[in-house]
Design an enzyme around this catalytic site. Structure first.
Site, PDB file in Angstrom:
ATOM      1  N   GLY A  11     -26.401 -32.263 -38.782  1.00 26.02           N
ATOM      2  CA  GLY A  11     -26.533 -31.433 -39.979  1.00 26.02           C
ATOM      3  C   GLY A  11     -26.038 -32.211 -41.190  1.00 26.02           C
ATOM      4  O   GLY A  11     -25.574 -33.354 -41.069  1.00 26.02           O
ATOM      5  N   GLN A  12     -26.136 -31.584 -42.333  1.00 25.71           N
ATOM      6  CA  GLN A  12     -25.747 -32.247 -43.582  1.00 25.71           C
ATOM      7  C   GLN A  12     -24.308 -32.781 -43.549  1.00 25.71           C
ATOM      8  O   GLN A  12     -24.065 -33.973 -43.778  1.00 25.71           O
ATOM      9  CB  GLN A  12     -25.890 -31.258 -44.739  1.00 25.71           C
ATOM     10  CG  GLN A  12     -25.278 -31.741 -46.043  1.00 25.71           C
ATOM     11  CD  GLN A  12     -25.299 -30.681 -47.122  1.00 25.71           C
ATOM     12  OE1 GLN A  12     -26.201 -30.657 -47.945  1.00 25.71           O
ATOM     13  NE2 GLN A  12     -24.309 -29.794 -47.147  1.00 25.71           N
ATOM     14  N   ASP A  13     -23.362 -31.920 -43.241  1.00 24.40           N
ATOM     15  CA  ASP A  13     -21.960 -32.341 -43.321  1.00 24.40           C
ATOM     16  C   ASP A  13     -21.618 -33.321 -42.207  1.00 24.40           C
ATOM     17  O   ASP A  13     -20.879 -34.283 -42.406  1.00 24.40           O
ATOM     18  CB  ASP A  13     -21.030 -31.123 -43.213  1.00 24.40           C
ATOM     19  CG  ASP A  13     -21.252 -30.152 -44.348  1.00 24.40           C
ATOM     20  OD1 ASP A  13     -22.003 -30.485 -45.284  1.00 24.40           O
ATOM     21  OD2 ASP A  13     -20.681 -29.048 -44.307  1.00 24.40           O
ATOM     22  N   ALA A  80     -20.856 -27.402 -35.470  1.00 22.70           N
ATOM     23  CA  ALA A  80     -21.912 -26.727 -34.700  1.00 22.70           C
ATOM     24  C   ALA A  80     -21.916 -25.257 -35.095  1.00 22.70           C
ATOM     25  O   ALA A  80     -20.901 -24.578 -34.988  1.00 22.70           O
ATOM     26  CB  ALA A  80     -21.640 -26.865 -33.202  1.00 22.70           C
ATOM     27  N   ALA A  81     -23.053 -24.779 -35.542  1.00 20.05           N
ATOM     28  CA  ALA A  81     -23.111 -23.368 -35.959  1.00 20.05           C
ATOM     29  C   ALA A  81     -24.551 -22.924 -36.132  1.00 20.05           C
ATOM     30  O   ALA A  81     -25.455 -23.735 -36.333  1.00 20.05           O
ATOM     31  CB  ALA A  81     -22.382 -23.187 -37.288  1.00 20.05           C
ATOM     32  N   GLN A  82     -24.728 -21.619 -36.088  1.00 18.97           N
ATOM     33  CA  GLN A  82     -25.956 -21.001 -36.573  1.00 18.97           C
ATOM     34  C   GLN A  82     -25.618 -20.750 -38.039  1.00 18.97           C
ATOM     35  O   GLN A  82     -24.867 -19.831 -38.357  1.00 18.97           O
ATOM     36  CB  GLN A  82     -26.206 -19.714 -35.790  1.00 18.97           C
ATOM     37  CG  GLN A  82     -27.570 -19.086 -35.999  1.00 18.97           C
ATOM     38  CD  GLN A  82     -27.870 -18.730 -37.446  1.00 18.97           C
ATOM     39  OE1 GLN A  82     -28.419 -19.533 -38.214  1.00 18.97           O
ATOM     40  NE2 GLN A  82     -27.495 -17.530 -37.843  1.00 18.97           N
ATOM     41  N   SER A  83     -26.147 -21.583 -38.933  1.00 18.37           N
ATOM     42  CA  SER A  83     -25.581 -21.596 -40.282  1.00 18.37           C
ATOM     43  C   SER A  83     -26.415 -20.880 -41.334  1.00 18.37           C
ATOM     44  O   SER A  83     -26.125 -20.985 -42.523  1.00 18.37           O
ATOM     45  CB  SER A  83     -25.313 -23.037 -40.712  1.00 18.37           C
ATOM     46  OG  SER A  83     -26.522 -23.759 -40.690  1.00 18.37           O
ATOM     47  N   THR A 124     -15.970 -20.871 -44.280  1.00 18.16           N
ATOM     48  CA  THR A 124     -16.968 -20.751 -45.348  1.00 18.16           C
ATOM     49  C   THR A 124     -16.585 -19.698 -46.382  1.00 18.16           C
ATOM     50  O   THR A 124     -15.872 -18.735 -46.067  1.00 18.16           O
ATOM     51  CB  THR A 124     -18.327 -20.343 -44.727  1.00 18.16           C
ATOM     52  OG1 THR A 124     -19.152 -19.761 -45.735  1.00 18.16           O
ATOM     53  CG2 THR A 124     -18.160 -19.308 -43.637  1.00 18.16           C
ATOM     54  N   GLU A 126     -18.382 -17.511 -47.304  1.00 18.92           N
ATOM     55  CA  GLU A 126     -18.954 -16.239 -46.867  1.00 18.92           C
ATOM     56  C   GLU A 126     -17.894 -15.322 -46.255  1.00 18.92           C
ATOM     57  O   GLU A 126     -18.127 -14.141 -46.038  1.00 18.92           O
ATOM     58  CB  GLU A 126     -20.093 -16.468 -45.871  1.00 18.92           C
ATOM     59  CG  GLU A 126     -21.334 -17.088 -46.478  1.00 18.92           C
ATOM     60  CD  GLU A 126     -22.129 -16.134 -47.380  1.00 18.92           C
ATOM     61  OE1 GLU A 126     -22.214 -14.941 -47.068  1.00 18.92           O
ATOM     62  OE2 GLU A 126     -22.650 -16.609 -48.401  1.00 18.92           O
ATOM     63  N   TYR A 148     -23.257 -13.506 -40.124  1.00 25.11           N
ATOM     64  CA  TYR A 148     -22.785 -14.894 -40.226  1.00 25.11           C
ATOM     65  C   TYR A 148     -21.338 -14.920 -40.720  1.00 25.11           C
ATOM     66  O   TYR A 148     -20.475 -15.560 -40.113  1.00 25.11           O
ATOM     67  CB  TYR A 148     -23.692 -15.675 -41.187  1.00 25.11           C
ATOM     68  CG  TYR A 148     -23.149 -17.047 -41.548  1.00 25.11           C
ATOM     69  CD1 TYR A 148     -23.313 -18.131 -40.706  1.00 25.11           C
ATOM     70  CD2 TYR A 148     -22.443 -17.241 -42.742  1.00 25.11           C
ATOM     71  CE1 TYR A 148     -22.802 -19.383 -41.024  1.00 25.11           C
ATOM     72  CE2 TYR A 148     -21.933 -18.490 -43.081  1.00 25.11           C
ATOM     73  CZ  TYR A 148     -22.112 -19.551 -42.214  1.00 25.11           C
ATOM     74  OH  TYR A 148     -21.593 -20.777 -42.543  1.00 25.11           O
ATOM     75  N   LYS A 152     -17.931 -16.106 -38.673  1.00 26.70           N
ATOM     76  CA  LYS A 152     -17.087 -17.191 -39.180  1.00 26.70           C
ATOM     77  C   LYS A 152     -15.655 -16.704 -39.446  1.00 26.70           C
ATOM     78  O   LYS A 152     -14.712 -17.493 -39.428  1.00 26.70           O
ATOM     79  CB  LYS A 152     -17.703 -17.769 -40.457  1.00 26.70           C
ATOM     80  CG  LYS A 152     -18.891 -18.678 -40.190  1.00 26.70           C
ATOM     81  CD  LYS A 152     -18.405 -20.053 -39.690  1.00 26.70           C
ATOM     82  CE  LYS A 152     -19.502 -21.079 -39.655  1.00 26.70           C
ATOM     83  NZ  LYS A 152     -19.019 -22.431 -39.340  1.00 26.70           N
ATOM     84  N   HIS A 178     -22.149 -26.255 -50.584  1.00 26.83           N
ATOM     85  CA  HIS A 178     -22.155 -27.681 -50.882  1.00 26.83           C
ATOM     86  C   HIS A 178     -23.498 -28.238 -50.461  1.00 26.83           C
ATOM     87  O   HIS A 178     -23.964 -28.014 -49.359  1.00 26.83           O
ATOM     88  CB  HIS A 178     -20.985 -28.392 -50.201  1.00 26.83           C
ATOM     89  CG  HIS A 178     -20.787 -27.978 -48.783  1.00 26.83           C
ATOM     90  ND1 HIS A 178     -20.357 -26.721 -48.424  1.00 26.83           N
ATOM     91  CD2 HIS A 178     -21.005 -28.640 -47.639  1.00 26.83           C
ATOM     92  CE1 HIS A 178     -20.308 -26.641 -47.117  1.00 26.83           C
ATOM     93  NE2 HIS A 178     -20.698 -27.791 -46.602  1.00 26.83           N
TER      94      HIS A 178
HETATM   95  P1  GDP Z   1     -25.808 -19.151 -48.566  1.00 29.03           P
HETATM   96  O1  GDP Z   1     -24.937 -18.929 -49.745  1.00 29.03           O
HETATM   97  O2  GDP Z   1     -25.145 -19.867 -47.447  1.00 29.03           O
HETATM   98  O3  GDP Z   1     -26.489 -17.913 -48.109  1.00 29.03           O
HETATM   99  O4  GDP Z   1     -26.930 -20.212 -49.064  1.00 29.03           O
HETATM  100  P2  GDP Z   1     -28.462 -20.020 -49.467  1.00 29.03           P
HETATM  101  O5  GDP Z   1     -28.836 -21.273 -50.186  1.00 29.03           O
HETATM  102  O6  GDP Z   1     -29.289 -19.653 -48.287  1.00 29.03           O
HETATM  103  O7  GDP Z   1     -28.458 -18.788 -50.482  1.00 29.03           O
HETATM  104  C1  GDP Z   1     -27.751 -18.803 -51.689  1.00 29.03           C
HETATM  105  C2  GDP Z   1     -28.145 -17.615 -52.528  1.00 29.03           C
HETATM  106  O8  GDP Z   1     -29.476 -17.779 -52.983  1.00 29.03           O
HETATM  107  C3  GDP Z   1     -28.114 -16.274 -51.789  1.00 29.03           C
HETATM  108  O9  GDP Z   1     -27.503 -15.332 -52.616  1.00 29.03           O
HETATM  109  C4  GDP Z   1     -29.587 -15.936 -51.596  1.00 29.03           C
HETATM  110  O10 GDP Z   1     -29.852 -14.540 -51.554  1.00 29.03           O
HETATM  111  C5  GDP Z   1     -30.168 -16.549 -52.835  1.00 29.03           C
HETATM  112  N1  GDP Z   1     -31.603 -16.851 -52.716  1.00 29.03           N
HETATM  113  C6  GDP Z   1     -32.553 -16.501 -53.616  1.00 29.03           C
HETATM  114  N2  GDP Z   1     -33.756 -16.908 -53.204  1.00 29.03           N
HETATM  115  C7  GDP Z   1     -33.591 -17.536 -52.014  1.00 29.03           C
HETATM  116  C8  GDP Z   1     -34.478 -18.183 -51.105  1.00 29.03           C
HETATM  117  O11 GDP Z   1     -35.685 -18.257 -51.319  1.00 29.03           O
HETATM  118  N3  GDP Z   1     -33.929 -18.726 -49.986  1.00 29.03           N
HETATM  119  C9  GDP Z   1     -32.585 -18.673 -49.735  1.00 29.03           C
HETATM  120  N4  GDP Z   1     -32.106 -19.260 -48.629  1.00 29.03           N
HETATM  121  N5  GDP Z   1     -31.733 -18.051 -50.566  1.00 29.03           N
HETATM  122  C10 GDP Z   1     -32.216 -17.488 -51.696  1.00 29.03           C
END
Ligand code: GDP
Length: 338
Positions: A11-13, A80-83, A124, A126, A148, A152, A178
């Protein structure tokens, strides 16, 4: 020579940390269950042949114990995670098995087989999950808003518990978002930078996203793995927030990405009808789609990394606009190579 075991190292990190540890002279073992897939990040970093890849399924305790016996690592980094937050609403139980119970398996294996090893758990932002404008620090109450985040949260506390109960050197990094050119395309940042690059090259029409108003504290992943390594070099294990302290909306991210690709975006309409339009031609480049909204949304996340600054001497350097630009640039370059 120190030995490190990195789960989820494709993964990225995991990829950036592998690179960092190799540069510090570590012997790096990657642990993944992904077969041959997902090696592109290690390949791009030019370290594919230097990381010793091993098989590990975090759902299987015996696998973990065997691997610890075989490798005998000094440091163990668990990525390792369902991220994916959104996917966790569709697979809440699998998410818990991997992200929550999986970490307990790791800790049990360490306690039994390799108790002197130092352990890093990828916590995280989250965990906080709540809205409001204040920055989160290590003392803010947790209130996750997705399966998720809840999984976590368990992982976070079980790591703290094994530190307190058994004296393991186990630390958690509460990482705010990040990003980097190695970010998976499922995350909104990379999804947008890839789209901006592809649209620029005429390979794609437009991009559909969800909540444009969501705000995140986006830092550069390459800098975050340095802090992770420093955590495990401390005499005492502890937990740290890693964040930039600044937040931006998805809308701002899209504008910055399209600007880096040579477009000027203008926003028209509201809610689901909002569109990002090319100011020069009037062409629609960004549309909103319900499909990308979540059942429960975290509107705003912003972190206070004062403790990491004071104790680890860590400060994020790359600014938001530069981060977005370097991601777009990398995606443009990849299209040229293809
Ligand atoms: P997260 O913070 O780990 O959930 O990272 P994400 O990049 O998946 O989402 C960041 C924020 O972008 C969240 O608040 C999503 O609801 C918002 N978002 C808006 N449009 C999209 C999209 O098309 N894809 C994803 N993945 N997130 C989106």
């Amino acid at each position: 020579m120190k030995k490190a075991l990195i789960t989820g190292n494709r993964g990225q990190d995991g990829a950036y940390l592998s690179q960092l540890l190799l540069s510090k002279g570590y012997e790096v073992y990657g642990a993944d269950r992904a077969g041959d897939s997902g090696l592109w990040r290690l390949r791009e970093l030019g370290i594919e042949s230097r990381v010793k890849e091993t098989y590990l399924d975090i759902l299987e305790l015996t696998n973990i114990m065997d691997l610890l016996e075989k490798v005998r690592p000094d440091e163990i980094y668990n990525f390792a995670a369902q991220s994916f937050v959104k996917m966790s609403f569709e697979q809440p139980i699998l998410t818990a098995e991997i992200n929550a119970v999986g970490v307990t398996r790791m800790l049990e294996a360490i306690r039994k087989v390799r108790p002197a090893a130092r352990f890093y758990q990828a916590s995280t932002a989250e965990l906080f999950g709540s809205t409001g404008s204040a920055q989160r620090n290590e003392t803010t109450a947790f209130h996750p808003k997705s399966p998720y985040g809840v999984s976590k949260l368990y992982a976070h506390w079980i790591t703290v518990n094994y530190r307190e109960a058994y004296g393991l050197h186990a630390s958690c990094g509460i990482m705010f978002n990040h990003e980097s050119p190695l970010r998976g395309g499922e995350f909104v940042t990379r999804k947008i930078t890839m789209a901006a690059a592809r649209i620029k090259k005429g390979l794609q029409d437009k991009v559909h996203v969800g909540n444009l108003a969501a705000r995140r504290d986006w830092g550069y992943a390459r800098e975050y793995v340095e802090a992770i390594w420093r955590m495990l070099q401390q005499p005492k294990a502890d937990d740290y927030i890693l964040a930039t302290g600044r937040s931006h909306t998805v809308r701002e991210f899209a504008a910055a990405a399209f600007s880096a690709a040579g477009f000027k975006l203008e926003w028209k309409g509201r809610g689901l009808a909002e569109k990002g339009v090319d100011a020069r031609t009037g062409r629609v480049l960004v549309e909103v789609s319900k499909e990308f909204y979540r059942p429960a949304e975290v509107d705003l996340l912003v972190g206070d990394a004062a403790k990491a600054r004071a104790k680890l001497g860590w400060t994020p350097v790359t600014k938001f606009k530069d981060l977005v630009a370097l991601m777009v640039e990398a995606d443009m370059k990849r299209l040229e190579i293809q």
